[in-house]
Write an enzyme that holds these catalytic residues in place. Structure first.
Site, short mmCIF file in Angstrom:
data_model
loop_
_atom_site.label_atom_id
_atom_site.label_comp_id
_atom_site.label_asym_id
_atom_site.label_seq_id
_atom_site.Cartn_x
_atom_site.Cartn_y
_atom_site.Cartn_z
N HIS A 68 0.83 -1.21 0.00
CA HIS A 68 0.00 0.00 0.00
C HIS A 68 0.86 1.26 0.00
CE1 HIS A 68 -3.96 1.85 1.66
NE2 HIS A 68 -3.24 2.80 1.11
N HIS A 70 1.51 5.27 -2.12
CA HIS A 70 1.04 6.31 -3.05
C HIS A 70 2.27 6.99 -3.63
CE1 HIS A 70 -3.16 6.10 -1.55
NE2 HIS A 70 -2.56 5.77 -0.41
N ASN A 102 -5.20 6.38 -6.69
CA ASN A 102 -5.67 7.77 -6.64
C ASN A 102 -4.64 8.77 -7.16
OD1 ASN A 102 -4.00 7.40 -4.41
ND2 ASN A 102 -5.14 8.83 -3.11
N ASP A 313 1.02 2.52 3.76
CA ASP A 313 0.16 3.63 3.31
C ASP A 313 1.01 4.89 3.11
OD1 ASP A 313 -2.01 5.05 2.43
OD2 ASP A 313 -3.15 4.92 4.31
N HIS A 317 3.42 14.17 0.96
CA HIS A 317 2.86 15.50 0.73
C HIS A 317 3.98 16.53 0.88
CE1 HIS A 317 -1.29 14.20 0.59
NE2 HIS A 317 -1.14 13.55 1.73
ZN LIG Z 1 -3.76 4.80 1.11
#
Ligand SMILES: [Zn+2]
Length: 429
Positions: A68, A70, A102, A313, A317
């Protein structure tokens, strides 16, 4: 390049637990010799190697897999790219990651899945397994074309970050996913119940005067998704488990024979909502940090096998984004370069054995994803070397990730990855 990994303690859960030499050549494991078994092969291996790695005192395991992450590419490359994300993975001991859909555009088409695969192969040897979207644009309405997502290389479908609220749509998604033998990775949450919340609902959210998200918002989502998995026969994997109620629901479902697996992230078994005032927006994520009661339940879920995997996860940012006020800053923290060291605390504290932790960081994710990453002759040489005790201080400035949003900066921890070999190449040491 031929690499001989010599004298390390090899742990491949359920298969190997002992001192072995491993010879790597042309991207593959070509020889695996036990200390007491292999006088015939071992000296030959040493003569043949271009590089001999002294692994004495180290643990040698199948390359870690993070189910998981990003990586923000395409669309938000100022936070992370496939290249920087893969470099962060290598430094953290990971040889494979699953990228969540996403991105911008969302990974809801064969074109975007194809782009992610092509670009990642150009960037290096860490394997990227793209996860496709459940619905177009993660809009929660129109199902994607799962046949073309799978043909393009998607290993699963997910609504991560934007849960499908309509249970009928989710039912159809699971039926379609089952038809194409795709794993469904659910972000289980009742958005109506969570609306307006920015952290766990409790004493701390009230004292900070910010909106709370009750634990029930997650638990209700998990119960619904388990019920739908039971109805449809789909393979369900629950992402980022954070509540005691979710752990109970998954334990019960497994007892009843439902095809469900689950992951949690290091922050959920390490921190609680009481840490939010200390770490500010670097302790803001969704699901949020929960209570002590929930954290202890997640730890029990890991130790009794209810929770199969540790995933990060990893959610990069920019500093300017995380510098916004607590209510306005985006959700998520990075984790690839801290996950192993933070997770090793579970071993040092006696919550998990070393073998159990390794299982949750490589064996279980491989099984759930249908990847063969065992340390076996003929298999790709994806191998991580771990110093289980090395004291070190987490320094976010040294990260290979483009972002720095972590609550673990400055933490003094014991144990880390010291070398990562992906497809036969040393990608970190
Ligand atoms: Zn996530």
């Amino acid at each position: 390049m031929k690499i001989l990994i010599h004298g390390g303690w090899v742990i491949d859960p359920g298969r190997l637990d002992g001192r072995f030499d491993i010879l790597v050549d042309d991207g593959k494991i070509v020889r695996l010799v036990s200390e007491d078994g292999g006088t015939s092969a071992s000296p030959g291996g040493e003569r043949m190697a271009d590089r001999i790695v002294d692994a004495s005192g180290l643990i040698v395991v199948p390359g870690l897999i993070d189910m998981h992450v990003h990586f923000r590419e395409p669309g938000q490359e100022h936070k992370e790219t496939l290249e920087t994300g893969m470099a962060a993975a290598a430094r953290g001991g990971f040889t494979a990651v699953c990228t969540m859909p996403n991105t911008r555009p969302a990974a809801d088409s064969a074109e975007t899945i194809g782009f992610i695969l092509k670009k990642s192969r150009e960037c290096g040897r860490v394997k990227v397994y793209p996860v496709g979207a459940i619905t177009r644009g993660l809009g929660g309405e129109d199902l994607c074309d799962y046949a073309s997502l799978k043909a393009a290389g998607a290993v699963a479908v997910s609504d991560d970050g934007m849960p499908v609220m309509n249970s009928l749509v989710m039912r159809h998604a699971m039926e379609r996913a089952k038809a194409f033998d795709l794993l469904v990775i659910s972000h289980s949450e009742d958005l109506h119940l969570a609306a307006g919340g920015v952290m766990n609902e409790g004493e701390t959210s009230r004292s900070m005067g910010v909106g709370g998200i009750p634990d029930a918002a997650e638990t209700i989502g998990v119960l619904r998704d388990i019920a739908l998995a039971e109805l449809t026969g789909a393979r369900l994997h629950v992402a980022h488990v954070s509540t005691a109620g979710s752990v109970r629901a998954i334990r019960d479902a497994k007892c009843r024979g439902v095809q469900v697996t689950a992951e949690t992230a290091p922050h959920y078994f390490t921190l609680t909502d009481r840490d939010v005032p200390t770490y500010g927006t670097n302790a803001k994520m969704n699901p949020p940090l929960r209570s002590h009661h929930d954290r202890d339940a997640v730890r029990r879920g890991l130790s009794d096998g209810t929770i199969d995997a540790v995933a990060t996860d990893h959610a990069p940012h920019a500093a300017s984004e995380k510098a916004l006020g607590f209510s306005d800053a985006p959700n998520g923290i990075i984790g690839l370069e801290t996950s192993l060291a933070v997770s090793l605390r579970l071993v040092h504290e006696g919550v998990l054995s070393m073998t159990q932790l390794i299982e949750k960081m490589t064996g279980s994710p491989a099984r759930i994803l249908g990847i063969d990453n065992r340390l076996a002759v003929g298999n790709p040489a994806d191998i991580t070397l771990i110093d289980p005790e090395a004291p070190h201080r987490i320094d976010a400035a040294s990260f290979r990730s483009k972002s720095r949003n972590t609550p673990f900066h400055g933490w003094e921890l014991n144990g880390r990855s010291v070398m990562t070999i992906a497809a036969g190449d040393i990608v970190f040491e």
